[in-house]
Design a protein around this motif. Structure first.
Motif, mmCIF file in Angstrom:
data_model
loop_
_atom_site.group_PDB
_atom_site.id
_atom_site.type_symbol
_atom_site.label_atom_id
_atom_site.label_comp_id
_atom_site.label_asym_id
_atom_site.label_seq_id
_atom_site.Cartn_x
_atom_site.Cartn_y
_atom_site.Cartn_z
ATOM 1 N N ARG A 43 43.637 51.700 35.300
ATOM 2 C CA ARG A 43 42.796 51.380 34.139
ATOM 3 C C ARG A 43 42.039 50.079 34.351
ATOM 4 N NH1 ARG A 43 45.203 50.323 28.047
ATOM 5 N NH2 ARG A 43 43.295 49.453 27.140
ATOM 6 N N ASP A 44 42.738 49.027 34.789
ATOM 7 C CA ASP A 44 42.088 47.727 34.984
ATOM 8 C C ASP A 44 41.110 47.765 36.158
ATOM 9 O OD1 ASP A 44 43.520 46.741 32.862
ATOM 10 O OD2 ASP A 44 45.073 45.796 34.092
ATOM 11 N N PHE A 45 41.447 48.542 37.184
ATOM 12 C CA PHE A 45 40.546 48.712 38.326
ATOM 13 C C PHE A 45 39.211 49.280 37.850
ATOM 14 C CE2 PHE A 45 38.719 50.959 41.912
ATOM 15 C CZ PHE A 45 39.012 50.178 43.018
ATOM 16 N N GLY A 46 39.260 50.350 37.050
ATOM 17 C CA GLY A 46 38.037 50.971 36.559
ATOM 18 C C GLY A 46 37.252 50.072 35.629
ATOM 19 N N ALA A 47 37.948 49.330 34.777
ATOM 20 C CA ALA A 47 37.271 48.428 33.843
ATOM 21 C C ALA A 47 36.533 47.320 34.588
ATOM 22 C CB ALA A 47 38.289 47.832 32.874
ATOM 23 N N LEU A 48 37.173 46.760 35.608
ATOM 24 C CA LEU A 48 36.526 45.701 36.387
ATOM 25 C C LEU A 48 35.368 46.256 37.209
ATOM 26 C CD1 LEU A 48 36.453 42.766 37.281
ATOM 27 C CD2 LEU A 48 38.257 43.272 38.948
ATOM 28 N N MET A 49 35.561 47.418 37.804
ATOM 29 C CA MET A 49 34.496 48.018 38.605
ATOM 30 C C MET A 49 33.266 48.329 37.749
ATOM 31 S SD MET A 49 34.656 51.226 41.271
ATOM 32 C CE MET A 49 35.105 52.444 40.043
#
Length: 314
Positions: free
Chosen positions: A209-215
């Motif tokens: 989830r955090d990976f996608g939000a940052l990307m």
């Protein structure tokens, strides 16, 4: 005949529904895992190896019949070790020169392998295996692109990434005359370097989830790949396309068929990287909707399921 899909990871109702919509899939079984990047105690044997064996043993219970569709080759290897032959595997995830590839080739035998790159198929079949290739796809439910004001390059994942290319880009960013942010979400410990208005950030390990939000805050996603035959970077590429973010990749045989306009462009690994990334980002600035349409038609989970199940039918 309907297949039982076998997967490792947390429960995912949306993904299960996508698979079960296809008449070739009759059941989904998932094995929860605490392994990080497929490893425990620094070993894949204690990580994905044990998880695969536990999942294979669960299929021995009464009422859980094959054939099976294993979404990782090590699940297929565990099925073979526990006496099953009626299975199909997706993915190889190993180079022909590696010990892992040789072990998989021996254990999977004549089972059909649905590889994720044409370059994976040749060596496998030449060694007596049976493989076909499809493009990978997935639906991560990442947020839509919302790029920051500063030009932002996002590098994600760790498999088959080029340390030399990453170091070269980091140096270019820190010496840039215009403000640039480089995010290196490659699993390293969190750190940050600042030079004037330029920033190189390592956020440390991230959940999906955090990976996608940052990307989603990136102007462009960059995959600095080592050349090889296996598909590497395909998950990051698909996630970026879902968000509508352009992707730049360095040449790699394993990713050749994933270079699809307007979502994915090639970079020259031997030239300055930052100017190329800036040019690609500028040329795709108004194409987020087109990139998302390509993802929906080609790189979504629904599209991937249709390709895999088409091979199962044939």
């Amino acid at each position: 005949m309907a297949y039982t899909l076998l997967a490792i990871g947390p429960e995912n109702a949306a993904a299960d529904r996508a698979w079960l919509k296809n008449p070739k899939i009759g059941r989904v079984m998932r094995q929860p895992s605490s392994a990080v990047a497929g490893k425990r105690f620094g070993s894949r044997v204690f990580g994905i190896g044990i998880d695969s064996l536990l999942l294979a043993l669960r299929t021995l219970r009464p009422g859980i019949k094959g054939p099976y569709l294993a979404n990782n080759p090590w699940i297929g290897a565990a099925l073979r070790v526990t006496g099953r032959k009626n299975f199909v595997v997706t993915g190889i995830y190993a180079e022909p020169t590696s010990r892992s590839w040789r072990v998989l080739r021996r254990l999977l035998g004549d089972a059909l392998v649905i590889a994720l790159s044409e370059s994976e198929v040749g060596p496998w079949n030449a060694a007596g295996g049976r493989a076909n290739a499809v493009l990978y796809g997935n639906t991560f439910s990442y947020p839509a692109k919302c790029a920051s004001q500063m030009f932002h390059v996002f590098v994600g994942g760790s498999s088959d990434r080029s340390p030399e290319a990453i170091r070269a880009l980091e140096e270019e960013v820190l010496t840039s005359n215009s403000p640039v942010r480089l995010t290196l979400a490659t699993g390293e410990l969190a750190s940050e370097k600042v030079s004037g208005e330029n920033v190189v950030s390592r956020p440390g390990p991230l959940n999906q989830r955090d990976f996608g939000a940052l990307m989603s805050t990136a102007s462009i996603v960059f995959l600095p790949l080592l050349d090889g035959t296996r598909a590497a970077g395909h998950m990051v590429l698909v996630g970026a396309a879902e968000s509508g973010i352009p992707v730049a990749v360095t040449p790699s045989r394993g990713m050749a068929e994933y270079v699809v306009d307007p979502a994915v462009s090639l970079c020259d690994a031997d030239g300055p990287l930052l100017p190329q990334l800036q040019a690609i980002s500028l040329s795709r600035m108004e194409q987020a909707a087109s990139i998302r349409r390509l993802w929906n038609d080609t790189f979504s989970l629904d599209a991937y399921v249709a390709r895999v199940c088409s091979l199962l039918r044939s």
